[in-house]
Design an enzyme around this catalytic site. Structure first.
Site, PDB file in Angstrom:
ATOM      1  N   GLY A  10     -10.681  50.922  33.944  1.00 35.29           N
ATOM      2  CA  GLY A  10     -11.514  50.320  32.908  1.00 35.29           C
ATOM      3  C   GLY A  10     -12.761  51.566  32.721  1.00 35.29           C
ATOM      4  O   GLY A  10     -13.723  52.410  33.194  1.00 35.29           O
ATOM      5  N   ARG A  14     -20.424  48.413  30.679  1.00 37.16           N
ATOM      6  CA  ARG A  14     -22.277  48.000  30.635  1.00 37.16           C
ATOM      7  C   ARG A  14     -22.675  48.802  31.221  1.00 37.16           C
ATOM      8  O   ARG A  14     -24.292  48.417  31.255  1.00 37.16           O
ATOM      9  CB  ARG A  14     -21.719  46.502  32.251  1.00 37.16           C
ATOM     10  CG  ARG A  14     -21.483  44.520  31.406  1.00 37.16           C
ATOM     11  CD  ARG A  14     -20.943  43.970  32.095  1.00 37.16           C
ATOM     12  NE  ARG A  14     -19.244  44.429  32.578  1.00 37.16           N
ATOM     13  CZ  ARG A  14     -18.736  43.478  33.747  1.00 37.16           C
ATOM     14  NH1 ARG A  14     -19.610  42.262  34.420  1.00 37.16           N
ATOM     15  NH2 ARG A  14     -17.434  43.466  34.552  1.00 37.16           N
ATOM     16  N   LYS A  21     -17.443  54.672  33.739  1.00 41.39           N
ATOM     17  CA  LYS A  21     -17.688  54.429  35.221  1.00 41.39           C
ATOM     18  C   LYS A  21     -17.669  54.767  36.147  1.00 41.39           C
ATOM     19  O   LYS A  21     -19.049  55.013  37.330  1.00 41.39           O
ATOM     20  CB  LYS A  21     -17.681  52.554  34.904  1.00 41.39           C
ATOM     21  CG  LYS A  21     -17.735  51.792  36.059  1.00 41.39           C
ATOM     22  CD  LYS A  21     -18.438  50.567  35.694  1.00 41.39           C
ATOM     23  CE  LYS A  21     -17.055  49.221  35.904  1.00 41.39           C
ATOM     24  NZ  LYS A  21     -17.075  48.241  36.138  1.00 41.39           N
ATOM     25  N   GLN A  71      -2.592  53.895  33.126  1.00 43.03           N
ATOM     26  CA  GLN A  71      -2.666  52.595  32.852  1.00 43.03           C
ATOM     27  C   GLN A  71      -3.102  52.444  31.864  1.00 43.03           C
ATOM     28  O   GLN A  71      -4.412  53.310  30.838  1.00 43.03           O
ATOM     29  CB  GLN A  71      -3.601  51.432  33.034  1.00 43.03           C
ATOM     30  CG  GLN A  71      -3.339  50.406  32.320  1.00 43.03           C
ATOM     31  CD  GLN A  71      -4.771  49.355  33.311  1.00 43.03           C
ATOM     32  OE1 GLN A  71      -5.542  49.833  34.073  1.00 43.03           O
ATOM     33  NE2 GLN A  71      -4.480  47.935  33.436  1.00 43.03           N
ATOM     34  N   ASN A 223     -22.369  47.485  38.008  1.00 43.31           N
ATOM     35  CA  ASN A 223     -21.265  47.335  36.592  1.00 43.31           C
ATOM     36  C   ASN A 223     -22.502  47.630  35.343  1.00 43.31           C
ATOM     37  O   ASN A 223     -21.877  47.848  34.415  1.00 43.31           O
ATOM     38  CB  ASN A 223     -20.666  45.863  36.072  1.00 43.31           C
ATOM     39  CG  ASN A 223     -19.838  45.469  37.226  1.00 43.31           C
ATOM     40  OD1 ASN A 223     -18.863  45.497  37.104  1.00 43.31           O
ATOM     41  ND2 ASN A 223     -19.708  44.583  38.192  1.00 43.31           N
ATOM     42  N   ALA A 419     -57.416  97.179  47.336  1.00 40.55           N
ATOM     43  CA  ALA A 419     -57.212  95.423  46.004  1.00 40.55           C
ATOM     44  C   ALA A 419     -57.785  96.212  45.143  1.00 40.55           C
ATOM     45  O   ALA A 419     -57.781  96.804  44.480  1.00 40.55           O
ATOM     46  CB  ALA A 419     -58.666  94.285  46.528  1.00 40.55           C
TER      47      ALA A 419
END
Ligand code: UD1
Ligand code: CA
Length: 451
Positions: A10, A14, A21, A71, A223, A419
């Site tokens: 799929g 959404r 997904k 698919q 979803n 320093a």
């Protein structure tokens, strides 16, 4: 013999995303990989049905047992399973899972398979306070399953049913093949619903063994982005609980994130808002204070990481302290009993034991020995605008505050740098080296006055 089919073709409209997904992530692992990992040990082969973004889905998943099944058009969950029929052996039992239901646990899969072995068909349901969006389990007066009705096809009475289909089932392949043949797109969406095999099985007098999943989060479908964030939290809390069972002290499991692997010794404490990424290893008695990010690193015994520090791809020794507000960049190796204090950045450097870089320093591309003291505000000038150069500071050296070491440069053993010096040439062992203008005082100078 068991086989699995995972539906992952799929688009996930959404999610409102270009990414497939099942490639969205929970705990920085993609949804489909979670399902594959939970399934692997129970089956000989895993048939993953892909469609949308199939190339990227295939590339993202690591698993040798997978057969990828295409698919081409997404005509429903039943149509998706039909694509795998030529690969199914009649005698085996088929586990069906959804790529967007990622938190399923191995123990649940095992139970489902055991039930299917006796009845031929088992399915996993769950009771939800808010069942909206899911397929409802319809039972007769004797409590036997009659059918599954999708939300969109359900009557008002059916919509009140709170027992829903998780989508996860196990069925003998011979039965599955038979019922898949009987599917018809007689529903609002005009799709072939896998869930319609339930009605066929009932007509065939198959006693469907259902069982109720106790923990709804384990079977939540993802979803949209809201559900994705909920799944992330469920996953993190579950993981935190596992770690706590193994002895890790976590101050607040709702503010704990581990996106990858974590191993730890005894008596480690993780304060709030710590994020672990990649693979991390903690020794014994390690403290990670609030708001730290630890990525792909190893931290030794009795070491404390103070608040707001970031450690990436580095090794920290024992009884050492880092931070607060320290940034340890990749390829750094810090020894034992050392200290990296606040607002210090270390990059691609080695610091051996008993050495201190306590305040406001940048140490890059450096090799620092034992017992070195680097004063406040010391900078290794490692970059000339074109190339990176190395700095070496030998054992016992003392670098006075606010000095710049212009690389390539080497500071000798037990050397002292005055320093505020800018050191451009190597400094010898055991001596004081400084580069500083003589101090002078102007006796007659007067402060200007405001006009
Ligand atoms: C499905 C179930 C529903 C269940 C819910 C659980 C059906 C008809 N409905 O609904 O009963 O309560 O899951 O989460 O099965 N897919 C394909 N090819 C397709 C269609 C879908 O591979 O042609 C994949 C999707 O990528 C997804 C999974 O199947 O991973 C489920 O599809 P989705 O559209 O999310 O079904 P739901 O409406 O959630
Ligand atoms: Ca779904």
């Amino acid at each position: 013999m068991n086989t699995a089919i995972i539906l992952a073709a799929g688009q996930g409209t959404r999610m409102k995303s270009q990414t497939a997904k099942v490639l969205h992530k929970v705990g920085s692992k993609c949804l489909l990989q979670h399902v594959v990992d939970a399934t692997r040990d129970y089956v000989e082969t895993i048939n993953v049905i892909v469609g949308h973004n199939s190339q990227s889905v295939k590339a993202a998943i690591k698993e040798s047992k997978i057969n990828w099944v295409l698919q081409e058009q997404q005509l429903g969950t039943g149509h998706a399973v039909q694509q795998a029929v030529p690969l199914l052996n009649d005698d085996s039992t088929c586990l069906i899972l959804y790529g967007d239901v990622p938190l399923i646990q191995s123990v649940t899969i095992e139970k489902l398979l055991i039930k299917a072995r006796t009845s031929g068909f088992s399915l996993l349901s769950v009771v939800l306070d808010d069942p909206s969006g899911y397929g409802r389990i319809i039972r007769d007066t004797n409590g036997l399953i009659q059918s599954i009705v999708e939300q969109k096809d359900a009557s008002e009475r059916q919509q009140n049913v709170k027992e829903i289909n998780t989508g996860i089932m196990a069925i003998k392949c011979s039965l599955l093949k038979k019922y898949l043949n009987e599917l018809k797109p007689n529903n609002v969406q005009g799709e072939l619903y896998l869930t319609d095999i339930v009605e066929s099985a009932v007509k065939d007098n198959v006693n469907i063994a259902s069982f109720l999943c106790e923990n709804a989060s384990e079977v939540m479908g993802i979803n949209d982005k809201k559900q994705l964030s909920r799944a992330e939290r469920f996953y993190q809390v579950r993981q935190a609980e596992d770690f706590m069972s193994s002895g890790l002290t976590i101050m607040d499991p709702s503010r704990f994130d581990c996106r990858g692997g974590l191993t730890f010794g005894n008596d480690c404490t993780i304060d709030v808002n710590v994020v672990f990424e990649g693979d991390n290893v903690l020794g014994n008695n390690v403290l990670i204070s609030p708001n730290c990010i630890i990525k792909d690193s190893k931290i030794g015994d009795n070491t404390s990481i103070f608040p707001n520090s970031i450690i990436e791809n580095s090794i920290i020794g024992s009884s050492t302290t880092i931070g607060p507000f320290a940034r340890i960049r990749p390829d750094t190796n810090i020894g034992d009993h050392s200290k990296v204090g606040n607002f210090v950045e270390i990059k691609k450097s080695t610091i051996k034991s008993n050495s201190k870089v306590s305040h406001l320093s940048y140490v890059g591309d450096s090799k620092i020995g034992d017992d070195v003291n680097i004063g406040a505000g010391v900078i290794t000038c490692n970059y000339d605008g074109a190339n990176k150069h190395q700095t070496e500071i030998k054992d016992g050296a003392f670098i006075g505050s606010n000095s710049q070491l212009v690389a390539p440069v080497s500071i000798g053993k037990n050397a002292t740098i005055g320093a505020g010096s800018t050191i451009t040439q190597n400094a010898p062992d055991n001596k004081l080296t400084l580069s500083r203008n003589k101090q002078s005082t102007i006796d007659k100078w007067k402060r200007p006055k405001k006009k």
